[in-house]
Design a protein around this motif. Structure first.
Motif, mmCIF file in Angstrom:
data_model
loop_
_atom_site.group_PDB
_atom_site.id
_atom_site.type_symbol
_atom_site.label_atom_id
_atom_site.label_comp_id
_atom_site.label_asym_id
_atom_site.label_seq_id
_atom_site.Cartn_x
_atom_site.Cartn_y
_atom_site.Cartn_z
ATOM 1 N N CYS A 286 40.780 13.771 -18.648
ATOM 2 C CA CYS A 286 39.926 14.788 -18.041
ATOM 3 C C CYS A 286 40.426 15.685 -16.697
ATOM 4 C CB CYS A 286 38.450 14.569 -17.901
ATOM 5 S SG CYS A 286 37.551 14.303 -19.594
ATOM 6 N N GLU A 326 33.677 10.923 -23.928
ATOM 7 C CA GLU A 326 34.567 11.882 -23.668
ATOM 8 C C GLU A 326 33.693 13.381 -23.011
ATOM 9 O OE1 GLU A 326 36.157 9.019 -25.991
ATOM 10 O OE2 GLU A 326 34.461 10.111 -26.254
ATOM 11 N N SER A 330 33.684 14.587 -19.052
ATOM 12 C CA SER A 330 34.126 15.931 -18.727
ATOM 13 C C SER A 330 33.174 17.085 -18.043
ATOM 14 C CB SER A 330 34.543 16.439 -20.319
ATOM 15 O OG SER A 330 33.622 16.955 -20.943
ATOM 16 N N ARG A 331 31.841 16.758 -18.426
ATOM 17 C CA ARG A 331 30.776 17.404 -17.916
ATOM 18 C C ARG A 331 30.547 17.149 -16.473
ATOM 19 N NH1 ARG A 331 25.853 17.503 -22.312
ATOM 20 N NH2 ARG A 331 26.835 19.106 -23.674
ATOM 21 N N GLU A 334 33.420 18.299 -14.367
ATOM 22 C CA GLU A 334 32.935 19.725 -14.073
ATOM 23 C C GLU A 334 32.272 20.050 -12.864
ATOM 24 O OE1 GLU A 334 31.374 23.809 -16.422
ATOM 25 O OE2 GLU A 334 31.738 21.818 -17.470
#
Length: 352
Positions: A286, A326, A330-331, A334
């Motif tokens: 990521c 996954e 990724s969140r 972010e």
């Protein structure tokens, strides 16, 4: 509904309060905003809750009380604010490692504080108390997946011992005073607005900065990583459905997860354990950066693995975790880049 949320400035408490507000409930939150980790992060969570309640015409109202649940007068004051339909108790001294250094903090918050919550629920005839427990109560048990029916008599840390004590304390109040209680055993919660003392933040922060990460047990242990949205969904499902006596409970063969009184326990996990080395691999992907890792032996108090059987919660209320590691990582990244990196860049720019 009117809902009291303790630990509202904490990671899980913030997310629970946000969803309650968004669905139109009135939330009174209590938190001592201590310095166990970054107070600015806690204040930012509270500010967002205030913003939601103030800007969204469909949102519920939010009222915050800065106080310690170990202070019985403060707890009594909080319970006197509104006639509460539910109490969601998430305040606690968190962290496994810290319990080796400062067990008294766990005694005050997790034992004394919880007693004050139980007494207040009893005095105010609360319809349902939902409280946080932990997968750590399974301790030395290696029979997996962990089921609520398993015995939880061998905790490996004082933190876990206090949370198991909470479950037993709750049962005594359910038995003596018919107080409906539901204990929720959380499995390795992660996600945006997460605690900076947890592994995900340390790994992401150090890999992003090119620093060395410390990987205990040589990355060989595994955890049932559960995304915060799935945790909150489970909490509200349990909260909305008041605990009832189990008509099938047998005193000659007692099920630890239920009772002849309004008491129950549920696991809330993902049900898909991931090896730590694989988890780090997802972070690397990521971030598009390779980790510099220092591999170390297992730390005192660590368990080799966790794996939740969530079938009781699924059968009772249709709970179904949906966020993969996954997607969840990724969140989180972010959010990390937005909250930490952009803020640091702005501060650097303003100081020029």
């Amino acid at each position: 509904m009117n809902v009291l949320v303790t630990g509202v400035a904490g990671f899980i408490g913030f997310h629970v309060a946000r969803l309650l507000l968004q669905r139109g409930d009135t939330v009174v939150g209590i938190d001592n905003v201590n310095d166990y980790y970054d107070r600015n992060l806690k204040r930012s969570r509270l500010a967002l809750l205030e913003l939601i309640a103030g800007k969204d015409k469909d949102a519920g109202a939010f009222h915050f009380i800065e106080a310690d649940i170990a202070d019985s007068a403060a707890v009594d004051d909080a319970f006197g604010r509104l006639p509460f339909d539910r109490v969601i108790h998430l305040a606690a001294q968190a962290g496994i490692r810290y319990s080796l250094e400062n067990p008294r903090a766990y005694m005050q918050s997790n034992l004394v504080g919880f007693t004050h919550i139980l007494e207040a629920c009893r005095d105010h005839e609360i319809a349902h108390l939902v409280y946080a427990s932990t997968s750590s109560v399974y301790g030395a048990n290696t029979s997996m997946p962990f089921k609520e029916e398993h015995r939880a008599d061998h905790p490996l840390q004082f933190y876990a011992a206090t949370k198991r004590a909470n479950e037993l304390m709750a049962h005594s109040y359910s038995h003596l005073f018919d107080l409906p209680t539901t204990g929720l055993r959380f499995f390795t919660v992660y996600g945006p607005w997460g605690r900076p003392d947890m592994a995900l933040f340390r790994f992401v922060d150090r890999i992003y900065k090119g620093e060395t990460i410390e990987v205990y047990n040589y990355g060989d242990h595994f955890r049932d990583f559960t995304y915060i949205d799935d945790i909150v969904t489970g909490i509200l499902l349990a909260t909305d459905n008041i605990a009832r006596p189990d008509p099938a409970w047998d005193s000659a063969n007692p099920n630890p997860a239920t009772s002849h009184k309004p008491y129950r326990l549920f696991n809330i996990g993902c049900g898909s354990p991931v090896k730590l080395s694989e988890y780090i691999g997802v972070i690397e992907k990521c971030l598009n950066k390779k980790a510099n890792a220092r591999y170390l032996p297992r730390q005192p108090g660590d368990v080799h693995g966790t794996f939740a059987d969530c079938s009781r919660l699924q059968d009772a209320f249709g709970y179904q975790p949906s966020i993969s590691v996954e997607l969840g990582v990724s969140r989180y990244i972010e959010w990390y880049l937005d909250y930490y990196v952009k803020r640091m860049e702005l501060q650097t720019y303003l100081l020029r």
